[in-house]
Write an enzyme that holds these catalytic residues in place. Structure first.
Site, PDB file in Angstrom:
ATOM      1  N   ASN A   1      -6.637  -2.473   2.805  1.00  0.00           N
ATOM      2  CA  ASN A   1      -6.642  -3.355   1.638  1.00  0.00           C
ATOM      3  C   ASN A   1      -8.062  -3.708   1.238  1.00  0.00           C
ATOM      4  O   ASN A   1      -8.934  -3.743   2.104  1.00  0.00           O
ATOM      5  CB  ASN A   1      -5.875  -4.644   1.946  1.00  0.00           C
ATOM      6  CG  ASN A   1      -4.392  -4.401   1.941  1.00  0.00           C
ATOM      7  OD1 ASN A   1      -3.905  -3.651   1.116  1.00  0.00           O
ATOM      8  ND2 ASN A   1      -3.685  -5.033   2.877  1.00  0.00           N
TER       9      ASN A   1
ATOM     10  N   CYS B   1       1.734   1.609   2.072  1.00  0.00           N
ATOM     11  CA  CYS B   1       1.911   0.185   2.360  1.00  0.00           C
ATOM     12  C   CYS B   1       3.375  -0.072   2.643  1.00  0.00           C
ATOM     13  O   CYS B   1       4.254   0.547   2.048  1.00  0.00           O
ATOM     14  CB  CYS B   1       1.454  -0.613   1.134  1.00  0.00           C
ATOM     15  SG  CYS B   1       1.820  -2.367   1.240  1.00  0.00           S
ATOM     16  N   HIS B   2       3.645  -0.987   3.553  1.00  0.00           N
ATOM     17  CA  HIS B   2       5.028  -1.281   3.955  1.00  0.00           C
ATOM     18  C   HIS B   2       5.748  -2.238   3.050  1.00  0.00           C
ATOM     19  O   HIS B   2       6.933  -2.490   3.239  1.00  0.00           O
ATOM     20  CB  HIS B   2       5.037  -1.928   5.350  1.00  0.00           C
ATOM     21  CG  HIS B   2       4.498  -1.071   6.396  1.00  0.00           C
ATOM     22  ND1 HIS B   2       4.057  -1.545   7.602  1.00  0.00           N
ATOM     23  CD2 HIS B   2       4.332   0.259   6.424  1.00  0.00           C
ATOM     24  CE1 HIS B   2       3.624  -0.543   8.324  1.00  0.00           C
ATOM     25  NE2 HIS B   2       3.775   0.565   7.626  1.00  0.00           N
TER      26      HIS B   2
ATOM     27  N   HIS C   1       1.385  -4.687  -3.752  1.00  0.00           N
ATOM     28  CA  HIS C   1       1.658  -6.102  -3.479  1.00  0.00           C
ATOM     29  C   HIS C   1       2.172  -6.863  -4.695  1.00  0.00           C
ATOM     30  O   HIS C   1       2.392  -8.068  -4.617  1.00  0.00           O
ATOM     31  CB  HIS C   1       0.419  -6.811  -2.882  1.00  0.00           C
ATOM     32  CG  HIS C   1       0.072  -6.331  -1.514  1.00  0.00           C
ATOM     33  ND1 HIS C   1      -1.160  -6.515  -0.947  1.00  0.00           N
ATOM     34  CD2 HIS C   1       0.809  -5.661  -0.589  1.00  0.00           C
ATOM     35  CE1 HIS C   1      -1.185  -5.988   0.266  1.00  0.00           C
ATOM     36  NE2 HIS C   1       0.003  -5.460   0.498  1.00  0.00           N
TER      37      HIS C   1
END
Lengths: 481, 481, 481, 481
Positions: D160, D182-183, D219
């Site tokens: 990130n 990304c999870h 995000h």
């Protein structure tokens, strides 16, 4: 990848509505494929303006089902109306054609009087334009019926002009689930399979093993990347070109004894050399989209590019296609010979039901897959088909000058659809005039357009035939007839 | 509108750098106009590769200044170098041409061998393409000199190909203040002035009184609105068309005795009838942008559209244009006859100095004036010229199919500029191949391109002439010469 | 530039329909200007929901016309209906306002309960949003009447929210000739006039002499270029900033004795320092478009930026604005004092009639003048006004982050208009929620929105007030009232 | 779908270069997954500025390989330089972090002094901005090394700010094959799996079985379609919302005993109710992108939305993350416990090698997958991964107001990358100022920015730290230290 979980072994029950269900060859292929599927079962409702032919197909279907190899459980019915065929359908298949003797024969012969020769005549050029004009009202009607009878069904269109028919479905009913399928790109996959065998010492590479990045519009698609597994096979094209003779390699008359559908990939090679990107469609289609190959003095001249012009008589004589074969089957003593058809229709249905995802190419409204083409226009690219439906894979942009040629056709196709919804013959004429094949003067263009419209007025429902674009001497004469 | 306040009566002092300052007819016009202006005064620095001719023009200028009517105070000098001409200039005028005998004669004659006839040959088509290829290196050099010598000067370009030359200036030096001026749109203003006189009973309407909404690219501009004061005169076009005969109205040979520059507005009328929007350029230019009028068997055939093809000998024999007239003036006994030239160059300078605003049309990078054409491409629309500089007026979009034709040329012009900066002959060839006038097969196209490049290689500085696009038999032969 | 030729000295006869014709101050200004014009003459038809006030204005107009200085020939009439006012009008003027006591008082006071302070409240923020929601139905009705009664008339709108009102006119009647005029940009012209006087030793520079390149949206316009004649005065901004103190320069309370409309240009300076481009609107407007200045604990705190918040009582008490002055005029003994108003309405009419071109700024649908803002959205830029009508001048792009702030408001305004046509309160709420002034939690935002809608439901014709967005406790209570 | 044909059972040999190879927890997971794979084998070259930690990881890897369950054949090495790690790598993994004590502690604590609370602080807001500024120079260096050492390798980034790091790689080396994983989206898949179990009576639905249509940026992703097989599960969201209490449902302090990473999906629910589309990221990320949830007086207040703020001490104390666990493993007596990690890195490698196609989501430059976001910006959508590489699936557009919020962040991220390449602090500041979390006045914003830059200047290689944006009192003081 995520797949449907089925806890038992039962088949999923579906209804398939088949519009143009009297079609000969294609229907047989579908029946062949369905019969060999155990994942699906159900009813195929055949609808055709030629009711008799639909009835024969139903017979044929039932006969095929009686074979032991027919492990799938299917019922074939004849629908009396379009609505009946579509009522509660899960899938709809579209495969229709106007009688060539009253339509396509004009599409090909009238332009030829003006020196405009067409190798196919079903997509662009004068023939494609008129076919588009005839199709818009028909496909509006079908889309309206889908909205009414089976709004969530998946509609698989096989009819040309592919782009215009599919676009019309969405224009009439924006929430439709429709897709247009065509075999043409298989040809370039086969080429790469051959190249892999030749240059990579591979054995028996199947076209399905080749993944190509497709972009463009139906019958004028392009490929700028190709893999076999993770091996780049696109780079082999340069070797292939280097190993071949320079094009053109034939003289008029050389191919008189070959099939009308012969393809020596000379146009493919030549376009690759001009633009540095490989065409994905067959040569006889490619030549109709650009001004360079059909500016000939006679149909025979076309042979220098390794292709032949399909004569209009062939279109008339061989229509309906597959009639003889069907007769033979039904009346003969031989059992049906099941094959691996290579057709993807059943794979599509299985994928859409969440059974097994499918990466293939399809004609679908542009929602970003071709970022340099207009939003909403029907383009042909790879798509992923799964339980989510059809999701296009981004294909990237086309090279500059080629982009402009594609865009010309996209705009003309968009114009024809819009004109068809308004019945605006003037607007349709402008698309006709700016087609690259219409390389005649404006006077002749207008006259030819008028004569085509006059000749096919019975198939031009909803068009305003009083337009001034038809208003000249020749047209007046024609109208007197 | 806001105007410059000058508290006294003195003239504003300026330096004008004139590149191509040996030019005959045009220079005389400028001298005529400057001499009659009291708002401006100063120096005109003449630069030309033909130094002798620049010197003669300086003499001519000084001679004109000696007349009583020459109220403006001007000095004419000859610059030894481009840099000298531009050093600290306030305005730069560009008007250059390669010797036709070594360039344009090929541009016209070689394509004619392939059946490609050009009425002008300076903007698009094979001739326009080659001229563009020759111009890019030259106009890069000029732009670089402007950046060095007079970065804030206003550069007024009169050279063809207008779009490519102007675009090159901006590509080399993005902060340049440059504009391309052309008379061609005056023609449509004159048409409307005539219509106002004919249908509105007006007397002596001057073309300057007509305001037209111009859009498109140089020599292929279109008009979709026209006012005389607040009276809409665009609607008169329909009456004009109705009152004329149908086009075409001539036979080959009919115009043998007319000027090479004759214009019967038949193409204008025909295009208006095809697309419903009026062309603004002269017919001999219009026909080069579309495929319909020059698909002829001989140059004479072009006459059916009321225009003539300018033969290449004329181009050679009449170059430099205006030489005889200049000689007569200098050597004769007659005093100079001052005229109202109708030229706008001096009006432009006065407007840019904040004296009197000017609404006119100009070729300028697209920053929204043509919202359907690429950002930055040079387009031709109305602009407002005042102390702020040049501000384009929004012109709106073009009709669908016409837009596509314009876009094809815009992309080809953009491609030629980009190719010129890279010296990339392959890329230039693709623009050549997709030009509507190049209606030959790909083989012939490539051969013709190679021959043109071979013939003009001395004028193709900076291009990579080893490109494989030239790599065929014919080209090889030519290279041996 | 081309101008109208009139062969005699007679005035052009026009009818002006004035919607909101009971308005006080503004009407007087128009009467003042018309009376002093000899180019135009005719009728002004006054329409107002407050019929009585329109009648008083008619009296006032007739009284003014009786003065010797009133050289123009005008008749003032009262129209009983909107249709009567617009019937065959050449020009339509729009200047309307809902009674502040029933609307604006809520717009200002309810948000203040949530800590949202607004300096004006008529363009964006909660107040601007509600005003937009009230305006859409009203301006649809006006546009429909224009289409019916005077489809070719030029409509000049003075009503806020300027962008939404003007956009609504075009959305209802796309062929309308409408434009929105606002004085706000004059402020930045005045600043430059001051700077020219201060730094260039110029005397008495009038704001009309300053040409600025305007871009953005009403009350949030920006200037990136300014000329006085051909002199660049934009570069003087840096000197101005350097010569001033750092902002902020005031404390809460410092301005208690100043006018509510005071403007010390502190926000202008601060935004210039943040973004490097100069705002063109007044500080009290600017602060409402960004999150940085109104995040205060009390209205008084706003004073630190050199501006004051106009209290809602002022809005109520001073409405209708100008009532006292009008009374005094009509009932007093003093003759009318004619002035040079500086208003441009009459200049606009003269320009549109082809008399004298006008370069000024206006709110107009985007057709390329702001190439980085959505097509069709109403933006504010320079325009050229002449016999052709209104033609926007291309203004170029905005700097990155600023562009995003402008775009946020443009999208919200577009959303409010679209929501208003559908009566869709949910969609309007989303624009409300994402306004930079609504810096409260989502719960509070929803409650505030509901309360505002409840309080002004009598002015929200056509909105679906049963929307679930209103469905919470507080709103339920309010609905019980 | 097409898959790699391997004629024998041997593993494909690969080299994996691991930058940040000293990372604790994540490295262990990768080792776990690799050890259980038989398709691949080879070397993992670990590189870390903390060489010691890389060495420990190599030991750990070798120890894991010594277990019987480790069927894959892997060697772990420590690379002395970045170049060594990347030399001839097939895959590159990026997972780096600056020491929180010198960076993140400032990112969180300094803004808090100005009332700006951040729940995470690694993507947007003041913390994300500074982290972006630190990352650009670092990721340029990595991209340059990839170009040099392994130009065709696939680079998988886990660091990130995901968007900025991945974008920087492409900006430095446009032909790089890079992707950001990304999870976060897994969370929404889990939600749908829960809903399927709850409302569809399904058992044990795994998140991998849920297919969601993802769009947006890392995000701050959104989902507008979800299927389980061919069953639409997106429609279940309305039932879920109806069955839950209204949000917010907590009071400050309620969550004092819960994990810092607790997620009650209250923000998810609230945003769904505001915009009608479901967020895909976790609540603690979502709140940082919009102005509504973090406008609090203390960090504890954030709990009302069911989430907690991670304190900066936690970041410092728990860094490096996983250190204790790693120590215990190496020093303990227990054998390694192999798990199904749920991580996709190995699936990615297998897919990219043509073994098994993978449909998942990833951060990738926009080439049409998000047609309403800028071309080239890194967006997060579904992609198809196979032997062809990574091909984005078209995701469609975002709803209006939400689109604008996403666009604000995209533009800020693009600005930060561009500013980083130029070292332009002013430009970076504008992105900082317009971040929704920076809800302070311009003076405070500038001061905070200066202090952050001062505090982290050791990590801001290549930035021009003499910029005037830092030029104020506070910053001057800081610079003296």
């Amino acid at each position: 990848m995520h797949q449907l979980r089925r806890d038992d072994q039962s088949s999923v029950q579906v209804k398939i509505g088949y519009v143009g269900g009297g079609s000969r060859s294609w229907a047989t292929t579908l029946m062949n494929d369905l019969a060999q599927t155990t994942d699906l079962a159900g009813e195929v409702a055949l609808y055709d303006v030629d009711r008799e032919s639909a009835r024969t197909n139903a017979e044929l279907g039932e006969w095929i089902q009686r074979h032991d190899e027919a492990v799938g459980d299917w019922k074939y019915t004849v629908a009396e109306t379009l609505s009946d065929a579509l009522a509660d359908a899960d899938f709809v298949i579209l495969s229709t054609q106007d009688p060539p003797g009253e339509t396509m024969v004009n599409d090909l012969e009238l332009p030829a009087e003006y020196g405009i020769y067409q190798t196919v005549g079903d997509t662009v050029g004068p023939g494609g334009t008129l076919r588009a004009m005839r199709s818009v009202p028909q496909y509006r009607e079908i889309a309206a019926a889908v909205r009414e009878q089976c709004p969530d069904a998946w509609v698989i269109n096989y009819t040309n002009p592919m782009t215009v028919c599919t676009r019309t479905l969405y224009e009439e009913y924006p929430d439709i689930n429709a897709v247009g399928l065509c075999h043409e790109v298989f040809k370039v996959q086969e080429l790469f399979a051959d190249l892999a065998e030749e240059y990579l010492d591979a054995d028996d590479v199947a076209r399905e093993e080749i993944s190509v990045n497709v972009k463009g519009i139906n019958h004028f698609t392009w490929v700028d990347d190709a893999h076999w597994g993770d091996r780049n096979v696109y780079d082999l094209v340069d070797r292939w070109v280097a190993d071949r003779e320079s094009v053109p390699r034939f003289d008029p008359g050389d191919l008189d004894d070959e099939s009308y559908f012969v393809n020596h990939r000379d146009v493919t090679q030549d376009l690759y050399e001009q633009f540095g990107i490989l065409p994905a469609a067959g040569d006889r289609h490619l030549v109709e989209f650009v001004p360079w190959y059909l500016d000939v003095e006679s149909g025979e001249e076309v042979q220098q590019w390794g292709i032949r012009q399909t004569p209009s008589e062939y279109r008339v004589d061989h229509w309906p296609e597959g009639e003889d074969e069907r007769r033979e089957l039904l009346e003969g003593d031989e059992p049906f010979e099941f094959t691996e058809s290579g057709e993807e229709a059943v794979d599509w249905m299985r994928a859409l039901l969440g059974m097994e995802p499918l990466k293939t190419h399809a004609n679908y409204p542009n929602r970003g897959q071709c970022p340099d083409l207009p939003d909403g226009a029907v383009v042909e690219t790879n798509v992923l088909v799964d339980g989510d439906g059809v999701t296009p894979l981004t294909a990237g942009e086309l090279p500059d000058q080629l982009h402009d040629i594609v865009l010309t056709h996209v705009k003309n196709q968009e114009t024809l659809v819009a004109a068809g919804f308004d019945g605006d013959l003037d607007r349709a004429y402008r698309a006709f005039l700016t087609d690259p094949l219409v390389d005649v003067g404006t006077e002749e263009a207008r006259e030819l357009f008028s004569r085509l419209v006059d000749a096919e007025r019975d198939y031009l429902d909803g068009w305003d035939l009083s337009s001034s674009v038809l208003d000249h001497e020749e047209s007046a004469i024609a109208a007197d007839d």
